[in-house]
Design a protein around this motif. Structure first.
Motif, PDB file in Angstrom:
ATOM      1  N   PRO B 160       0.845  -1.192   0.000  1.00 17.39           N
ATOM      2  CA  PRO B 160       0.000   0.000   0.000  1.00 17.39           C
ATOM      3  C   PRO B 160       0.881   1.242   0.000  1.00 17.39           C
ATOM      4  CG  PRO B 160       0.159  -0.903   2.214  1.00 17.39           C
ATOM      5  CD  PRO B 160       1.000  -1.796   1.335  1.00 17.39           C
ATOM      6  N   VAL B 182      -5.895  -3.563  -4.392  1.00 14.49           N
ATOM      7  CA  VAL B 182      -5.624  -4.578  -3.365  1.00 14.49           C
ATOM      8  C   VAL B 182      -4.112  -4.789  -3.285  1.00 14.49           C
ATOM      9  CG1 VAL B 182      -6.184  -6.881  -2.518  1.00 14.49           C
ATOM     10  CG2 VAL B 182      -7.747  -5.711  -4.078  1.00 14.49           C
ATOM     11  N   PRO B 183      -3.513  -4.438  -2.140  1.00 15.51           N
ATOM     12  CA  PRO B 183      -2.058  -4.577  -2.036  1.00 15.51           C
ATOM     13  C   PRO B 183      -1.630  -6.007  -1.723  1.00 15.51           C
ATOM     14  CG  PRO B 183      -2.942  -3.517  -0.077  1.00 15.51           C
ATOM     15  CD  PRO B 183      -4.113  -3.829  -0.953  1.00 15.51           C
ATOM     16  N   TYR B 184      -0.606  -6.493  -2.411  1.00 12.81           N
ATOM     17  CA  TYR B 184      -0.044  -7.816  -2.146  1.00 12.81           C
ATOM     18  C   TYR B 184       1.363  -7.662  -1.605  1.00 12.81           C
ATOM     19  CZ  TYR B 184      -4.025 -10.070  -4.162  1.00 12.81           C
ATOM     20  OH  TYR B 184      -5.292 -10.520  -4.371  1.00 12.81           O
TER      21      TYR B 184
END
Lengths: 498, 326
Positions: B160, B182-184
């Protein structure tokens, strides 16, 4: 078949034999030193591969990988300092066994289990790589969450003595895992304005502190109360008889299967698979004569088979999909790119020899481990003959080195010492350090995947039960958690019937 | 007796050498130069730094040792380079992450005020795509769907409040729609999420994108650039600018030294890096990593200007996302 013969020629020749020996040994040494991880070992080897043919480069890198996955157990068994995160579970029974004077046996078991796990996973990889890659993709956020919970539920078996204190330890571990920048919103949590806390508190540093440093503190205290040397018993480097090991074949196989499956899943790794394999083995062999945590041989076989089986497992998505299954395979993939290979879904079509070359390198390195490694590594057992003041200093020095070199940061050394004092107190008051580490390792995975799945599900949590794989794993969690109560109940019923 | 003579002679030698060094300040470099990589070992930026430093040490006339300081999301590496003396023996590798740290105000060390650019070496192009069985066939489909269903589409990225977050939200802002970022945790999990059908939209740099396009697993929708890319498999993919969306951010890699480094020392570094950049061996590296598609090279002055512009853009988007520390 042509392809296989081509690969055979590439792997079995004098030069690559030398590379396998050198690579495996180098991997073992790096693996044994905490802080010098297997990925670092491979990076250190990279410059040498620039001038090699791709085949030789692969042989070398794979040998280092196999050696590294095994090497972590040496320091775990002898010094209670897991050399790699994958070896955490090996300390549970390996260290007690070495303390009983059977260091050679413990090391031999670890090496045997490692080579078995490697060969098992290599065969699975060769046979079913494309199929397994599909399995890897069926694991998404919901499944990661379920898997993380399954890992956490292992606490019931790794710290069975005092369930309440173990549960508290896990919760503390989970809480520590929330320190730093959170991985979904980027919010700082419990950082208190300290930049070094932004990346969180890593389990490697805590592990070195809470296991190794705390153990030294404890031993120094006992040493002062006792005038004689700590290691009065003789240190044996006897290996276990081959026939006795064969009797435990089921543990080898079960742990390897767990290791391969978890190994192919991108976000999970050897540290989780070895813990789950250990948890499952100690649950199913609860009534062994030697208790788990006191030097049960299965307690070494299970985690070591599982973490080495992860080697072949992690290579599956790396080669079939171009998605590395572990941090180490990420480095191997980068190495492939430097060699000039293009990792991705087309790699196997363009390079059909590659899979066979890797398979043979794995088998070659594993056989070397089995036939040579058992006899070499058990010699490390002699280290326990050192007088404790020397050995303790050595352990602290290695711990310092490990904590610092992990990110080249001095703050990690401070955290390590804090964890050391904490670990000492934990031990005093019978809280569970393994449970704390378990919470710390899995906290991030569980939280991150839970929140991601809820975002993906537009704010609902239904995905966890509507996705079949996730549901199955969650049911397994319920089973594992309910099992102790259930078996107690059954036991009562039996005794009342009698 | 002999040993003592040797020691004395050695000491005199060292002393003379030190004197000579003091007399000619431009006698740089006299020892190994440290290259600080503010990321962990093994990632794209680390591999680049290792390959580039190997080539340029030849021209610099001193070995360059790569030091990974990956803590605190590049802040630790930056602070480490900041606390070293400004003598040219510490060079910091940078990517957009560092101006982002400044734009988000997450470090007390102000990046642009404390470091001077040496050179921007390469740039990466970012692409958006969808999994092969997605009903979305083109960028127009995507925008139409996203406008009709705000925040319904899920696009992945790494971390993020980092570059991928900026690119996803900056592009959506420029095109006038909204989606969910959507942060990975890393590239591998992100790719698995796309191939496994968890995400609707995939973004990555061209080298990682290509393998999935070639295998047919991902359908490319748009290239974030001024014009289409000169790559056979991607020649039909429209660029963002031709579609009227003025957003072309990608990643890049470059080098800086601490402010106050003597001008002649800086010049020696710049010259050596320039020669390394022109070296055919480096061109080979670029070709392999596909970082030669868009011109990424900027000299020190141009690099400074582009950094200024970027920090401004980053500030605007991250302020809107509420990711700027007060």
């Amino acid at each position: 078949m042509d392809v296989f013969i081509q690969a055979l020629g590439a792997v079995f020749n004098p030069l690559s034999a030398v590379l396998v020996i050198v690579g495996t040994l180098f991997g073992i040494v790096c693996g044994a030193l905490p802080g010098l991880s297997t990925s670092m070992a491979i990076i250190l080897c990279l410059p040498f591969t620039y001038t090699m043919s791709p085949d030789l480069a692969i042989v070398l890198l794979i040998a280092v990988y196999v050696g590294g996955a095994c090497g972590g157990s040496i320091s775990a068994i002898l010094l209670k300092t897991p050399g790699t995160p994958e070896a955490v579970a090996t300390t549970f029974d390996g260290y007690p066994m070495a303390q009983k004077g059977q260091a050679g046996m413990a090391l031999g078991l670890a090496v045997t289990a490692s080579s078995f796990g490697t060969i098992f996973s290599a065969i699975v990889m060769l046979m079913a790589a494309p199929l397994l890659a599909k399995v890897a993709l069926s694991f998404q956020s919901a499944e990661y969450f379920a898997l993380g919970l399954l890992g956490l539920s292992c606490v019931t078996s790794i710290a069975a003595k005092d369930q309440l204190k173990a549960a508290l330890s896990v919760i503390l571990g989970l809480m520590i895992s929330t320190v730093g920048i959170d991985s979904i919103n980027g919010v700082e949590r419990f950082a208190f304005g300290q930049p070094f806390l932004l990346n969180g508190i890593h389990y490697i540093t805590v592990m070195i502190g809470a296991f190794a440093v705390a153990e030294v503190f404890k031993n120094i205290e006992e040493y002062r109360h006792r005038d004689n040397t700590l290691q009065q018993g003789s240190v044996s480097i006897e290996l276990m008889k081959f026939g006795e090991m064969v009797k435990m074949w089921a543990t080898f196989v079960k742990a390897s299967v767990i290791g391969v499956i978890i190994g192919i899943i991108p976000a999970a790794g050897g540290s989780i698979s070895s813990l789950i394999a250990y948890g499952e083995t100690s649950r199913s062999h609860k009534h062994d004569a030697i208790k788990f945590g006191e030097g049960n041989p299965r307690g070494i076989i299970a985690p070591e088979s599982a973490n080495n089986a992860g080697v072949g497992g992690a290579l599956v998505p790396t080669m079939v999909l171009g998605i590395p299954g572990s941090p180490v395979t990420a480095v191997i993939m980068a190495a492939f790119m430097i060699i000039g290979l293009r990792p991705g879904p087309l790699l196997l079509r363009d390079q059909p020899v590659l899979l066979d070359t890797i398979f043979l390198s794995l088998v070659f390195a594993a056989l070397l481990l089995f036939f040579g490694g058992r006899f070499v590594t058990r010699q490390f057992g002699h280290i326990l003959k050192l007088p404790y003041p020397l050995l303790g200093t050595l352990i602290i020095a290695l711990g310092l080195l490990g904590a610092y070199s992990f990110q080249n940061s001095f703050y990690d050394v401070i955290i390590m010492f804090i964890a050391g004092v904490g670990g000492y107190l934990f031990d005093k008051f019978k809280y569970s350090i393994p449970a704390l580490i378990l919470g710390l390792i899995l906290g991030d995975l569980v939280e991150n995947s839970l929140r991601k799945q809820i975002i993906i599900g537009d704010g609902t949590a239904m995905g966890f039960v509507t996705r079949p794989v996730s549901l199955v794993i969650l049911l397994m969690v319920v089973f594992v958690l309910a099992w102790p109560m259930f078996s107690k109940l059954m036991g009562k019923r039996k005794s009342s019937a009698a | 007796m002999r040993l003592r003579n040797v020691i004395t002679a050695g000491a005199i030698g060292v002393f003379l050498a030190a004197m000579a060094g003091g007399a000619f300040a431009q006698n740089y470099p006299r020892r190994a130069v440290e290259m600080v990589v503010p990321f962990g070992a093994g990632g794209a930026s680390d591999i680049f730094a290792r390959q580039f430093s190997e080539i340029s040490s030849k021209y610099l006339g001193a070995p360059i040792t790569v030091v990974n300081k990956g803590g605190a999301g590049t802040i630790e590496g930056m602070v480490y380079a900041y606390s070293a003396p400004a003598d040219g023996y510490t060079i910091l590798e940078i990517t957009p992450s560092l101006p982002i740290v400044e734009a988000r105000n997450s470090s007390s060390v102000k990046f642009r005020a404390e470091f001077e650019p040496i050179m921007r070496v390469q740039a990466d192009v970012q692409l958006f795509g969808v999994p092969k069985d997605s009903p979305i066939k083109s960028l127009d489909d995507l925008i139409a769907f996203a406008k009709a269903n705000p925040k319904k589409l899920k696009i992945g990225g790494i971390s993020p409040g980092a570059l991928d977050d900026y690119i996803a939200n900056g592009f959506a802002k420029a095109a006038g729609f909204q989606w969910s970022y959507v942060p990975y945790k890393g590239a591998s999990v992100l790719k698995a999420a796309v191939l496994g059908g968890e995400l609707d939209v995939y973004q990555d740099k061209v080298i990682s994108f290509m393998s999935l396009v070639e295998s047919g697993d991902v359908r490319p929708l748009v290239v974030l650039a001024d014009k289409r890319l000169d790559v056979p498999q991607l020649k039909d993919v429209p660029s963002s600018v031709e579609k009227g969306i003025n957003f072309t951010q990608g990643s890049w890699r470059g080098f800086v030294v601490k402010k106050g480094t003597p001008a002649d020392v800086k010049k020696i570094i710049i010259d050596a890096f320039q020669k390394a950049y022109d070296d055919p061996a480096y061109k080979e590296v670029e070709k392999q990593q596909m970082t030669d598609i868009l011109p990424g090279y900027l000299n020190a002055d141009e690099f400074r200007k582009s950094l200024d512009a970027e920090v401004e853009n980053f500030s605007a988007v991250f302020t809107e996302l509420g990711l700027v520390k007060k």
